[in-house]
Design an enzyme around this catalytic site. Structure first.
Site, short mmCIF file in Angstrom:
data_model
loop_
_atom_site.label_atom_id
_atom_site.label_comp_id
_atom_site.label_asym_id
_atom_site.label_seq_id
_atom_site.Cartn_x
_atom_site.Cartn_y
_atom_site.Cartn_z
N ARG A 7 -1.10 9.86 -9.37
CA ARG A 7 -0.31 8.75 -9.45
C ARG A 7 -0.54 7.95 -7.86
O ARG A 7 -0.72 8.61 -6.72
CB ARG A 7 1.28 9.09 -9.41
CG ARG A 7 2.22 7.90 -9.33
CD ARG A 7 3.57 8.47 -9.43
NE ARG A 7 4.53 7.03 -9.39
CZ ARG A 7 5.67 7.22 -9.08
NH1 ARG A 7 6.40 8.28 -8.85
NH2 ARG A 7 6.37 5.96 -9.30
N HIS A 8 -0.23 6.59 -7.96
CA HIS A 8 -0.44 5.76 -6.75
C HIS A 8 0.34 6.26 -5.62
O HIS A 8 1.53 6.94 -5.96
CB HIS A 8 -0.32 4.44 -7.02
CG HIS A 8 0.98 3.98 -7.34
ND1 HIS A 8 2.19 4.05 -6.82
CD2 HIS A 8 1.54 3.71 -8.88
CE1 HIS A 8 3.46 3.76 -7.57
NE2 HIS A 8 2.69 3.49 -9.04
N LYS A 10 3.35 5.55 -2.46
CA LYS A 10 4.70 4.66 -2.59
C LYS A 10 4.29 3.42 -2.05
O LYS A 10 3.45 2.86 -1.30
CB LYS A 10 5.73 5.19 -1.36
CG LYS A 10 7.00 4.49 -1.54
CD LYS A 10 7.92 5.22 -0.51
CE LYS A 10 8.22 6.61 -0.85
NZ LYS A 10 9.57 7.00 -0.10
N VAL A 12 5.63 -1.04 -2.21
CA VAL A 12 7.01 -1.83 -1.95
C VAL A 12 8.00 -1.80 -3.26
O VAL A 12 9.07 -1.94 -3.17
CB VAL A 12 6.44 -3.34 -1.88
CG1 VAL A 12 7.61 -4.25 -1.69
CG2 VAL A 12 5.45 -3.14 -0.35
N GLU A 82 -0.25 -0.01 -15.55
CA GLU A 82 1.08 0.52 -15.68
C GLU A 82 1.57 0.23 -16.88
O GLU A 82 0.71 -0.62 -17.75
CB GLU A 82 1.85 -0.43 -14.65
CG GLU A 82 3.29 -0.35 -14.68
CD GLU A 82 3.72 1.08 -14.44
OE1 GLU A 82 3.90 1.89 -15.11
OE2 GLU A 82 4.18 1.30 -13.07
#
Length: 207
Positions: A7-8, A10, A12, A82
């Site tokens: 998963r990417h 954290k 914004v 996504e």
């Protein structure tokens, strides 16, 4: 094949509690970049043959950090993108999780990509890369949960409610003889017990 879904880090959007599938908004935070660097160092324990990424900015930035550490150029694949959020795109969710609010009929989500569609495109990606040896693919929360659904046979999105996929975590599966074996779900590190099943070549890339 060894498949590692990351998963990417954290972003914004995570910090501001914004739902977004826009390709060029909401980059990684400084913490997210640090998370990506840590995951990259973990992945250096393996001889990764191919690196893929979602085209969404936060995922692509994560993959770029990983690629620099592994000496690989990320290949953009739209199937890792996504979840399509429809009218929920770029909305702020202050209170309960948006899926709970959907179940309670408190909000609508016209255009939201359904669970079966999400599973189909993730399954299609996995089939396409099955000939590789060790694949890292950077994606997002729901697509990775869809993969867990495929691997475990748990059918519904809400049935996986307790499955946590933290930022920059690794979900790892072994493929062989038509079978899938999940080794980790949302793991922050590669434990020795996992590495022993992946037949790694430690320190092959050096520091």
């Amino acid at each position: 094949m060894i498949l590692i879904l990351v998963r990417h880090g954290k972003s914004v959007a995570n910090v501001n509690k914004v739902l977004s599938n826009d390709p060029d908004k909401y980059p990684l935070t400084e913490e997210g970049l640090q998370q990506a660097s840590f995951t990259a160092r973990e992945l250096r324990k393996l001889m990764v043959s191919k690196l893929y990424t979602s085209p969404i900015l936060r995922a692509y930035q994560t993959a770029t950090v990983i690629g620099e550490a592994l000496g690989l150029i990320p290949v953009v694949d739209g199937r890792l993108r996504e979840r399509d959020l429809g009218e929920l795109n770029n909305t702020y969710m202050e209170a309960d999780h948006w899926k709970l609010r959907l179940m309670r009929k408190e909000i609508e989500a016209r255009g939201l990509e359904n669970w079966d569609s999400l599973k189909r495109r993730i399954a299609n990606f996995v089939e396409a890369v099955a000939g590789e040896e060790v694949v890292v693919a950077v994606s997002h929360y729901d697509p990775i949960r869809a993969f867990v659904s495929i691997a475990t046979g748990v059918e519904e999105d809400v049935s996986l409610w307790g499955v946590s996929i933290p930022n920059a975590s690794m979900t790892i599966a072994l493929y062989g003889e038509g079978r899938v074996k999940l080794l980790t779900i949302g793991a922050p590190v590669l434990l020795p017990s996992v590495l022993s099943q992946l037949n790694p070549q430690p320190e092959l890339r050096g520091e």
